[in-house]
Design a protein around this motif. Structure first.
Motif, PDB file in Angstrom:
ATOM      1  N   ALA A  11       0.740  -1.276  -0.035  1.00 45.39           N
ATOM      2  CA  ALA A  11      -0.085   0.125  -0.023  1.00 45.39           C
ATOM      3  C   ALA A  11       0.802   1.127  -0.249  1.00 45.39           C
ATOM      4  CB  ALA A  11      -0.978  -0.094   1.223  1.00 45.39           C
ATOM      5  N   ARG A  32       2.402   1.846  -3.519  1.00 41.91           N
ATOM      6  CA  ARG A  32       1.286   2.440  -4.291  1.00 41.91           C
ATOM      7  C   ARG A  32       1.347   3.738  -4.204  1.00 41.91           C
ATOM      8  NH1 ARG A  32      -1.093  -2.994  -3.937  1.00 41.91           N
ATOM      9  NH2 ARG A  32      -2.039  -2.509  -1.927  1.00 41.91           N
ATOM     10  N   SER A  33       1.241   4.389  -2.745  1.00 37.28           N
ATOM     11  CA  SER A  33       0.932   5.586  -2.663  1.00 37.28           C
ATOM     12  C   SER A  33       2.094   6.424  -3.173  1.00 37.28           C
ATOM     13  CB  SER A  33       0.720   5.838  -1.032  1.00 37.28           C
ATOM     14  OG  SER A  33       1.921   5.603  -0.396  1.00 37.28           O
ATOM     15  N   ARG A  91       2.199   9.345  -6.412  1.00 41.34           N
ATOM     16  CA  ARG A  91       2.482  10.753  -6.080  1.00 41.34           C
ATOM     17  C   ARG A  91       3.903  11.029  -7.019  1.00 41.34           C
ATOM     18  NH1 ARG A  91       1.474   9.611  -0.748  1.00 41.34           N
ATOM     19  NH2 ARG A  91       3.719   9.091  -0.467  1.00 41.34           N
TER      20      ARG A  91
END
Length: 298
Positions: A267, A270-271, A275
């Protein structure tokens, strides 16, 4: 990471053993046994054997969950009798046989045993270059339930011959012939694999699935010590599969360990990816966890 084999103690597992070395010409041991009810399984008991080799300073203690079917000659009805009832049984192992007598009631009991070493097995170990065990080492080999199959599996995988202590440790920690074969087959390019590493693998929960998962990311040679490190720090097949889905390839084991140590999750990746607009490297992800992600979205 290397494991010191002479200190063969398995904590919170199926078999625990405490061994002190005996003189080369050890006398026949005085062996006592006890059986306790296994709360979770009716077909298994907790068997403890304590052997004393003619000196108060040399004892070996073994405790293991044992299937009733392994206790040759034991009548389950006598074991479960409401009052103390004579019982007898034998543990039949390649290294020798342990014949026990005593009394039991309500699936618990105690008594004494005699050990008969198998001279043929000792001679076979010497012939194979492992060493010639004396009686107390044969008793340890019998209690750890190792045999020729372990040596055959090591030889088939072209792994170094174990010492007697290492062979005992393989049995204590549950490195069966099947486990040895499966590990060797899962990653043929595993460097430095030997009996000590196999013991470490079992202690830290290394599975063939972990090796196969790593092979999906990286086909390079892999050091056995790095496999142990991955297991210690929680690099799982599921974690590797998630990285593969995200597009990662050829990630060294050391980077996977660093990612787990510093809490890099799928997770989080992915963040950061969202960005930055580019798939971050392992080192960039660790830096982002340590100092915050200052990357700008494109």
């Amino acid at each position: 990471m290397r494991i010191s084999i002479p200190a063969v103690v398995l904590a919170a597992a199926a078999l625990s053993a405490s061994i002190e070395p005996a003189p080369a010409a050890a006398a026949a041991p005085a062996i006592t046994w006890s059986i306790e009810r296994e709360a979770r399984r009716d077909d298994q008991v907790q068997l403890t054997l304590r052997a004393r080799w003619g000196s108060r300073h040399h004892n070996s203690n073994w405790s293991s969950g044992v299937a009733l079917s392994e206790l040759s000659g034991l009548d389950p009805r006598r074991l479960a009798a409401p009052a103390a009832t004579p019982v007898r049984f034998a543990l039949l192992r390649e290294a020798g046989r342990i014949d026990c007598t005593g009394t039991a009631a309500r699936r618990a009991g105690r008594g004494s045993c005699g050990f008969t070493p198998d001279a043929g097995f000792a001679a076979d170990l010497a012939r194979r270059g492992v060493g010639r065990p004396n009686a107390d080492r044969l008793f340890a080999l019998a209690m750890s339930n190792v045999g020729r199959g372990h040596l055959d599996a090591l030889a088939a995988a072209r792994l170094p011959k174990p010492s007697l202590e290492q062979l005992t440790a393989l049995g204590i920690h549950g490195a069966t012939p099947g486990y040895i074969r499966a590990i060797a087959a899962a990653y043929p390019r595993l460097r430095g694999l030997d009996a000590e590493n196999l013991v470490a693998f079992r202690i830290h929960g290394v599975t063939p699935e972990l090796l196969r998962a790593y092979a999906s990311l990286n086909e390079r040679a892999l050091a056995a010590d790095d496999v142990t490190a991955m297991a210690i720090h929680g690099v799982t097949p599921a974690f590797i599969a998630e990285l593969s889905k995200l597009g990662y390839r050829r990630i060294p084991a050391s980077d996977l360990v660093q990612m787990r140590i510093f809490g890099v999750t799928p997770a989080f990746i992915r963040s950061v990816h969202a960005r930055r607009g580019a798939l971050p490297s392992a080192s960039e992800l660790v830096q982002a966890r340590l100092f915050g992600d200052r990357g700008r979205a494109r």
